[in-house]
Design a protein around this motif. Sequence first.
Motif, PDB file in Angstrom:
ATOM      1  N   ALA A  21       0.834  -1.194   0.000  1.00  0.00           N
ATOM      2  CA  ALA A  21       0.000   0.000   0.000  1.00  0.00           C
ATOM      3  C   ALA A  21       0.872   1.247   0.000  1.00  0.00           C
ATOM      4  CB  ALA A  21      -0.919  -0.007   1.218  1.00  0.00           C
ATOM      5  N   PHE A  24      -0.938   3.604   4.193  1.00  0.00           N
ATOM      6  CA  PHE A  24      -1.544   2.595   5.066  1.00  0.00           C
ATOM      7  C   PHE A  24      -1.788   3.208   6.437  1.00  0.00           C
ATOM      8  CE2 PHE A  24      -1.438  -0.812   8.189  1.00  0.00           C
ATOM      9  CZ  PHE A  24      -2.261  -1.778   7.619  1.00  0.00           C
ATOM     10  N   GLY A  44      -0.208  -1.731  -3.822  1.00  0.00           N
ATOM     11  CA  GLY A  44      -1.164  -2.750  -3.412  1.00  0.00           C
ATOM     12  C   GLY A  44      -0.597  -4.140  -3.647  1.00  0.00           C
ATOM     13  N   CYS A  48      -1.775  -5.963   1.707  1.00  0.00           N
ATOM     14  CA  CYS A  48      -2.713  -4.840   1.753  1.00  0.00           C
ATOM     15  C   CYS A  48      -3.052  -4.459   0.321  1.00  0.00           C
ATOM     16  CB  CYS A  48      -2.125  -3.648   2.496  1.00  0.00           C
ATOM     17  SG  CYS A  48      -3.322  -2.303   2.656  1.00  0.00           S
ATOM     18  N   ALA A  50      -4.671  -2.433  -1.448  1.00  0.00           N
ATOM     19  CA  ALA A  50      -5.190  -1.127  -1.853  1.00  0.00           C
ATOM     20  C   ALA A  50      -4.044  -0.136  -1.987  1.00  0.00           C
ATOM     21  CB  ALA A  50      -6.197  -0.613  -0.819  1.00  0.00           C
ATOM     22  N   TYR A  53      -5.150   2.706   1.919  1.00  0.00           N
ATOM     23  CA  TYR A  53      -5.985   1.949   2.867  1.00  0.00           C
ATOM     24  C   TYR A  53      -6.041   2.704   4.189  1.00  0.00           C
ATOM     25  CZ  TYR A  53      -7.451  -1.178   6.535  1.00  0.00           C
ATOM     26  OH  TYR A  53      -8.108  -1.691   7.608  1.00  0.00           O
ATOM     27  N   TYR A  73      -7.532  -2.851  -5.156  1.00  0.00           N
ATOM     28  CA  TYR A  73      -8.368  -1.696  -4.837  1.00  0.00           C
ATOM     29  C   TYR A  73      -7.601  -0.387  -5.026  1.00  0.00           C
ATOM     30  CZ  TYR A  73     -11.230  -5.252  -2.517  1.00  0.00           C
ATOM     31  OH  TYR A  73     -11.977  -6.362  -2.240  1.00  0.00           O
ATOM     32  N   TYR A  76      -9.549   2.188  -0.212  1.00  0.00           N
ATOM     33  CA  TYR A  76     -10.315   1.247   0.611  1.00  0.00           C
ATOM     34  C   TYR A  76     -10.341   1.765   2.043  1.00  0.00           C
ATOM     35  CZ  TYR A  76     -12.080  -3.321   2.197  1.00  0.00           C
ATOM     36  OH  TYR A  76     -12.857  -4.331   2.726  1.00  0.00           O
ATOM     37  N   SER A  77     -11.535   1.893   2.599  1.00  0.00           N
ATOM     38  CA  SER A  77     -11.688   2.281   3.996  1.00  0.00           C
ATOM     39  C   SER A  77     -12.645   1.331   4.686  1.00  0.00           C
ATOM     40  CB  SER A  77     -12.219   3.712   4.120  1.00  0.00           C
ATOM     41  OG  SER A  77     -12.520   4.021   5.476  1.00  0.00           O
TER      42      SER A  77
END
Length: 333
Positions: A21, A24, A44, A48, A50, A53, A73, A76-77
């Motif tokens: 990520a 992060f 990503g 992780c 995304a 994130y 992604y 992303y949350s």
Amino acid sequence: VNTDGEVELIFNNFTLESDSAAIFVKKADKLTITLIGNNSLSGGDKSCPAVIYSAADIEITGSGSLSLEGKKYGIYSDKDITVDASITISTGDDGLHGDVITVRGGSLVVTSENDAIHAFDVTISTDGSITLSAEDDAIHADRILTIGGGMSAPVIRITECSEGLEGSVVNILDGDIEITASDDAVNGANSDGTYTGEMDYSINVLGGKTVINSSGDGLDSNGNINLIAGELTINCRNNGGEGGIDYEGSYYISDEMILNNNGGITMDSGNGGRMGGKGFGGMQGGNGDFAPKGDFSQNGGITDDNGFGRGGQMPGMNGKKGGRGRMQSEETY
């Protein structure tokens, strides 16, 4: 990032390529990203998946731009995402994925190999432009999807997708919307049935201008369809059980609605509808601007000898269950 407070990141002509990520946030009250100039992130992986994130809320704002390229992604949350900036996203899965997603301005361009936008609730509230291309749904809300309702109308272009707008409840309040879909363009449904019993599935059009080009249904609701105001044009194949308007509950159209339906109407099973006639059981209506060019296919008869259909009560936009319409005695259906 791992903190008990709020986190603010300012990107000023910032570029970052990451094997994991790029951003992060393991713990925080909120993540705010402010954009200045032109910015680019990529990343990503399995640890992780995304580019950005956050376990906390994410808000992206500013006068600059952000380009994201993700293996899976984009953003992303585990909580909410708010976008008011110029963002371009290209991903192998969902472009934006969160609990509640709100787009309240700026420019959003998403190319996705799954859903462009996916959340429990989605609101596209005010001015700005959105261009989406997705292999599955362009915008998917497990619960409620609302477009419009801000100070000015959003411009939405869905250039490619399986289904364009999908939610248990879909509300179109305003906007300049064009949808090209290989399946249903607007779908009032929830594939996993999570909210069955909590709310009536429904599609509610209360304003704006929407143009649909679909290989499936134009509007497809597992419950009700309510066309209150605005302008709606539907172009679809009208074969193999697909049609311009397909519903299982009730169908209502008001005098204020301008409808150009080139795909006919299908009713899988229902409690009546109203096609430019008198509404009973909740909403009063008149003759309406109802000018479909295709043939009707109504499996369950919903017009009487005067050409009037009998409609039911329109549920609220939050999907709360409404009452059912009443069929009139001494009428032919």
